[in-house]
Write a protein that holds these residues in place. Structure first.
Motif, PDB file in Angstrom:
ATOM      1  N   THR A 197      61.056  16.369  26.153  1.00 33.74           N
ATOM      2  CA  THR A 197      59.618  16.188  26.347  1.00 33.74           C
ATOM      3  C   THR A 197      59.285  15.959  27.818  1.00 33.74           C
ATOM      4  OG1 THR A 197      59.749  13.795  25.983  1.00 33.74           O
ATOM      5  CG2 THR A 197      59.367  15.201  24.050  1.00 33.74           C
ATOM      6  N   MET A 198      58.038  16.201  28.140  1.00 31.91           N
ATOM      7  CA  MET A 198      57.530  15.985  29.487  1.00 31.91           C
ATOM      8  C   MET A 198      56.065  15.585  29.399  1.00 31.91           C
ATOM      9  SD  MET A 198      57.554  18.643  32.707  1.00 31.91           S
ATOM     10  CE  MET A 198      59.340  18.718  32.706  1.00 31.91           C
ATOM     11  N   LEU A 199      55.647  14.645  30.266  1.00 31.64           N
ATOM     12  CA  LEU A 199      54.274  14.150  30.265  1.00 31.64           C
ATOM     13  C   LEU A 199      53.746  14.114  31.692  1.00 31.64           C
ATOM     14  CD1 LEU A 199      51.936  12.832  28.581  1.00 31.64           C
ATOM     15  CD2 LEU A 199      52.930  10.622  29.217  1.00 31.64           C
ATOM     16  N   HIS A 200      52.513  14.585  31.859  1.00 32.75           N
ATOM     17  CA  HIS A 200      51.837  14.565  33.147  1.00 32.75           C
ATOM     18  C   HIS A 200      50.438  14.013  32.962  1.00 32.75           C
ATOM     19  CE1 HIS A 200      54.732  17.872  34.073  1.00 32.75           C
ATOM     20  NE2 HIS A 200      54.439  18.211  32.837  1.00 32.75           N
ATOM     21  N   GLY A 201      49.838  13.539  34.035  1.00 34.83           N
ATOM     22  CA  GLY A 201      48.458  13.101  33.938  1.00 34.83           C
ATOM     23  C   GLY A 201      47.909  12.646  35.273  1.00 34.83           C
ATOM     24  N   PHE A 202      46.583  12.628  35.387  1.00 36.06           N
ATOM     25  CA  PHE A 202      45.947  12.157  36.611  1.00 36.06           C
ATOM     26  C   PHE A 202      44.492  11.826  36.324  1.00 36.06           C
ATOM     27  CE2 PHE A 202      44.188  16.291  36.522  1.00 36.06           C
ATOM     28  CZ  PHE A 202      42.992  16.204  37.215  1.00 36.06           C
ATOM     29  N   ALA A 203      43.923  11.042  37.220  1.00 40.49           N
ATOM     30  CA  ALA A 203      42.479  10.825  37.255  1.00 40.49           C
ATOM     31  C   ALA A 203      42.086  10.735  38.722  1.00 40.49           C
ATOM     32  CB  ALA A 203      42.086   9.559  36.516  1.00 40.49           C
ATOM     33  N   THR A 204      41.074  11.514  39.119  1.00 47.23           N
ATOM     34  CA  THR A 204      40.652  11.571  40.520  1.00 47.23           C
ATOM     35  C   THR A 204      39.195  11.163  40.642  1.00 47.23           C
ATOM     36  OG1 THR A 204      42.161  13.432  40.905  1.00 47.23           O
ATOM     37  CG2 THR A 204      40.493  13.015  42.577  1.00 47.23           C
ATOM     38  N   LEU A 205      38.959  10.084  41.371  1.00 48.25           N
ATOM     39  CA  LEU A 205      37.603   9.630  41.680  1.00 48.25           C
ATOM     40  C   LEU A 205      37.205  10.239  43.016  1.00 48.25           C
ATOM     41  CD1 LEU A 205      35.103   7.801  41.200  1.00 48.25           C
ATOM     42  CD2 LEU A 205      36.368   5.979  42.384  1.00 48.25           C
ATOM     43  N   THR A 206      36.100  11.011  43.027  1.00 44.80           N
ATOM     44  CA  THR A 206      35.715  11.771  44.216  1.00 44.80           C
ATOM     45  C   THR A 206      34.262  11.511  44.588  1.00 44.80           C
ATOM     46  OG1 THR A 206      37.249  13.557  43.617  1.00 44.80           O
ATOM     47  CG2 THR A 206      35.525  14.096  45.204  1.00 44.80           C
ATOM     48  N   TYR A 207      34.043  11.299  45.903  1.00 40.08           N
ATOM     49  CA  TYR A 207      32.678  11.359  46.448  1.00 40.08           C
ATOM     50  C   TYR A 207      32.543  12.706  47.125  1.00 40.08           C
ATOM     51  CZ  TYR A 207      28.693  10.910  49.543  1.00 40.08           C
ATOM     52  OH  TYR A 207      27.506  11.139  50.191  1.00 40.08           O
ATOM     53  N   ASP A 208      31.589  13.510  46.668  1.00 38.08           N
ATOM     54  CA  ASP A 208      31.411  14.886  47.097  1.00 38.08           C
ATOM     55  C   ASP A 208      30.069  15.010  47.809  1.00 38.08           C
ATOM     56  OD1 ASP A 208      31.218  17.636  47.353  1.00 38.08           O
ATOM     57  OD2 ASP A 208      30.926  18.015  45.215  1.00 38.08           O
ATOM     58  N   ASN A 209      30.098  15.501  49.064  1.00 38.58           N
ATOM     59  CA  ASN A 209      28.877  15.694  49.829  1.00 38.58           C
ATOM     60  C   ASN A 209      28.880  17.109  50.394  1.00 38.58           C
ATOM     61  OD1 ASN A 209      26.990  15.751  52.142  1.00 38.58           O
ATOM     62  ND2 ASN A 209      26.776  13.563  51.752  1.00 38.58           N
ATOM     63  N   GLN A 210      28.063  17.993  49.796  1.00 32.99           N
ATOM     64  CA  GLN A 210      27.954  19.383  50.242  1.00 32.99           C
ATOM     65  C   GLN A 210      26.736  19.526  51.149  1.00 32.99           C
ATOM     66  OE1 GLN A 210      30.369  21.982  49.028  1.00 32.99           O
ATOM     67  NE2 GLN A 210      31.321  19.961  48.812  1.00 32.99           N
ATOM     68  N   GLY A 211      26.937  20.047  52.380  1.00 35.25           N
ATOM     69  CA  GLY A 211      25.886  20.049  53.386  1.00 35.25           C
ATOM     70  C   GLY A 211      24.933  21.222  53.271  1.00 35.25           C
ATOM     71  N   GLY A 212      23.915  21.221  54.142  1.00 36.51           N
ATOM     72  CA  GLY A 212      22.953  22.299  54.203  1.00 36.51           C
ATOM     73  C   GLY A 212      21.827  22.160  53.198  1.00 36.51           C
ATOM     74  N   MET A 238      43.040  14.756  33.652  1.00 33.12           N
ATOM     75  CA  MET A 238      43.847  15.654  32.828  1.00 33.12           C
ATOM     76  C   MET A 238      45.013  14.874  32.249  1.00 33.12           C
ATOM     77  SD  MET A 238      46.652  17.658  32.231  1.00 33.12           S
ATOM     78  CE  MET A 238      47.537  17.285  33.737  1.00 33.12           C
ATOM     79  N   ILE A 239      45.369  15.205  31.022  1.00 28.64           N
ATOM     80  CA  ILE A 239      46.607  14.723  30.424  1.00 28.64           C
ATOM     81  C   ILE A 239      47.288  15.939  29.801  1.00 28.64           C
ATOM     82  CG2 ILE A 239      45.519  14.097  28.233  1.00 28.64           C
ATOM     83  CD1 ILE A 239      48.402  12.197  29.967  1.00 28.64           C
ATOM     84  N   GLY A 240      48.566  16.110  30.085  1.00 35.03           N
ATOM     85  CA  GLY A 240      49.296  17.262  29.578  1.00 35.03           C
ATOM     86  C   GLY A 240      50.663  16.858  29.069  1.00 35.03           C
ATOM     87  N   ALA A 241      51.122  17.552  28.051  1.00 35.49           N
ATOM     88  CA  ALA A 241      52.419  17.253  27.466  1.00 35.49           C
ATOM     89  C   ALA A 241      53.113  18.547  27.071  1.00 35.49           C
ATOM     90  CB  ALA A 241      52.270  16.347  26.245  1.00 35.49           C
ATOM     91  N   MET A 242      54.452  18.501  27.059  1.00 37.12           N
ATOM     92  CA  MET A 242      55.235  19.642  26.627  1.00 37.12           C
ATOM     93  C   MET A 242      56.432  19.157  25.837  1.00 37.12           C
ATOM     94  SD  MET A 242      57.250  22.589  28.703  1.00 37.12           S
ATOM     95  CE  MET A 242      58.773  21.688  28.492  1.00 37.12           C
TER      96      MET A 242
END
Length: 420
Positions: free
Chosen positions: A69-84, A96-100
């Motif tokens: 078995t294999m397990l992966h995962g993450f959580a990303t907190l982002t502040y996004d500022n798109q200009g113009g 995301m959480i993923g397993a195999m």
């Protein structure tokens, strides 16, 4: 499955720390094989795509009965500022959480994958991203200058491979959802692209089929060469991000991949997508792609990888009548706890302006350059990444009144991820 095969558009396996190449020295009882044949598991990427054999991976490995078995995962907190003038800002979390699981089955190998995301919680309009186009938030209007969220179910697939000779094997892959044999390894599943928390604006020319509701792929692997073909559902996911959509199997693709050395992977692919856009159901697209990924391990704690990719969309029978191209070059270098990354893109865009606008339907060649980095802090089997990036653009004069002459965008992010 190697970590790259279970990530998603918002990134999963970031280039790591001391365990960046852990898969090479794991105990034998926890070692998985290639899902498609007799080769190192490190070669597998998203769906049935390949990456260089020397590419890094991270995961928690284990055993459950006769399964590896294999397990992966993450959580990303982002502040996004798109200009113009057409920019926006937002704070959001991508996850995301993923397993195999893998085991011998008869004379072959059975591999099961599952991947999910809580991206639908960020809202149907996703997050601001200048020049991004594709899919819809409400089933009525196109998403423009925004990156769509991904579905709750990103992959539920099974692969069976069986040796046919000393260096020859055959495989069958089925996913609902899954990924067809079309394009390079999806950007968030390769080291050179996964460090960056924003999606490429070339996404819908290269690898937007990585979440497809209904895929069946058959192929042959001979040593370092792979030939495969898929039948799949051409329609992109709709605005209902929590369901599993009806498979149609109305489209096809073929792909050839060659890994001449452990540090190099090349692919060329072509496919016909039946009615990919919900808002233009009368329109079909022929997509062609070619890419080269180069990877170089640096000592025991570093890695450098670069990918160059080209994609072409050739629509017919509908709203869009122009053949458009996209070029992408991304690179990431990990040195201990620091990772630096960059991405350059040049894309023909014909969906930037809505119906009724004088610029509707015109093709504009736009370019984008992003540079960034992050620092990783290990905490047991997880790592905390702290980083940021800045993006600048080269825009034609005709669209500068709408976008600004030289807009600048940036993101600040912190990411918690499983490292093993």
């Amino acid at each position: 499955m190697p970590a790259p095969a279970l990530a998603q558009d918002m990134n999963m396996d970031m280039p790591g720390m001391e365990h960046a190449h852990a898969g090479h020295d794991m105990p034998a009882e926890h070692t998985m094989t290639g899902a498609l044949g007799r080769y190192s598991m490190m070669r597998d990427a998203s769906g049935t795509a390949w990456q260089p054999d020397s590419a890094p991976m991270q995961a928690v490995m284990g055993q459950a009965g006769g399964w590896s078995t294999m397990l992966h995962g993450f959580a990303t907190l982002t502040y996004d500022n798109q200009g113009g003038p057409r920019g926006d800002e937002k704070v959001f979390v991508a996850s995301m959480i993923g397993a195999m699981a893998q085991r011998p089955a008869g004379e072959g190998t059975l591999t099961l994958k599952a991947m999910g995301s809580l991206d639908p919680l960020m809202g149907k309009r996703g997050y601001p991203l200048l020049l991004a186009t594709g899919e819809t938030a409400d089933g009525k209007t196109e998403l423009v200058d925004r990156q769509h969220p991904h579905d709750l179910f990103m992959e539920l697939s099974a692969t069976y491979s069986r040796p046919l000779g000393e260096k020859l094997s055959g495989f069958l892959y089925f996913g609902l959802p899954g990924e067809p044999a079309l394009g390079p390894a999806t950007y968030m599943h390769r080291f050179s692209g996964l460090a960056n928390p924003e999606a490429p604006i070339a996404h819908h020319w290269l690898d937007s089929t990585h979440v497809t509701f209904g895929v069946a792929t058959a192929g042959l692997v001979y040593d370092r060469l792979k030939l495969e073909g898929s039948v799949f559902t051409g329609r992109e996911p709709d605005e209902n991000r929590y369901d599993i959509e009806r498979p149609r199997f109305d489209s096809w693709s073929v792909r050839a991949t060659w890994n001449p050395t452990d540090n190099l992977s090349m692919q060329v692919s072509h496919g016909r997508l039946n009615s990919p856009e919900q808002l233009h159901p009368e329109e079909d697209v022929r997509r062609t792609s070619a890419s080269v990924t180069w990877n170089l391990p640096i000592g025991g704690k570093g890695n450098w990888q670069s990918t160059f990719a080209w994609g072409r969309n050739d629509p017919s029978g509908g709203h869009h009548t122009h053949t458009t191209d996209a070029f992408l070059l991304d690179s990431a270098v990990q040195l201990g706890r620091w990772t630096l990354f960059g991405r350059a893109e040049n894309v023909d865009k014909d969906e930037l302006f809505a119906e009724g606008d004088p610029l509707e339907g015109r093709v504009f060649n736009v370019s984008k350059l992003s540079l960034g980095g992050y620092h990783s802090v290990p905490v047991g089997k997880v790592s905390l990444d702290l980083g940021g990036l800045v993006s600048t653009y080269d825009l034609p004069k005709a669209i500068q009144p709408d976008y600004g002459k030289s807009p600048t965008s940036f993101m600040l992010f912190t990411r918690l991820r499983i490292t093993g």
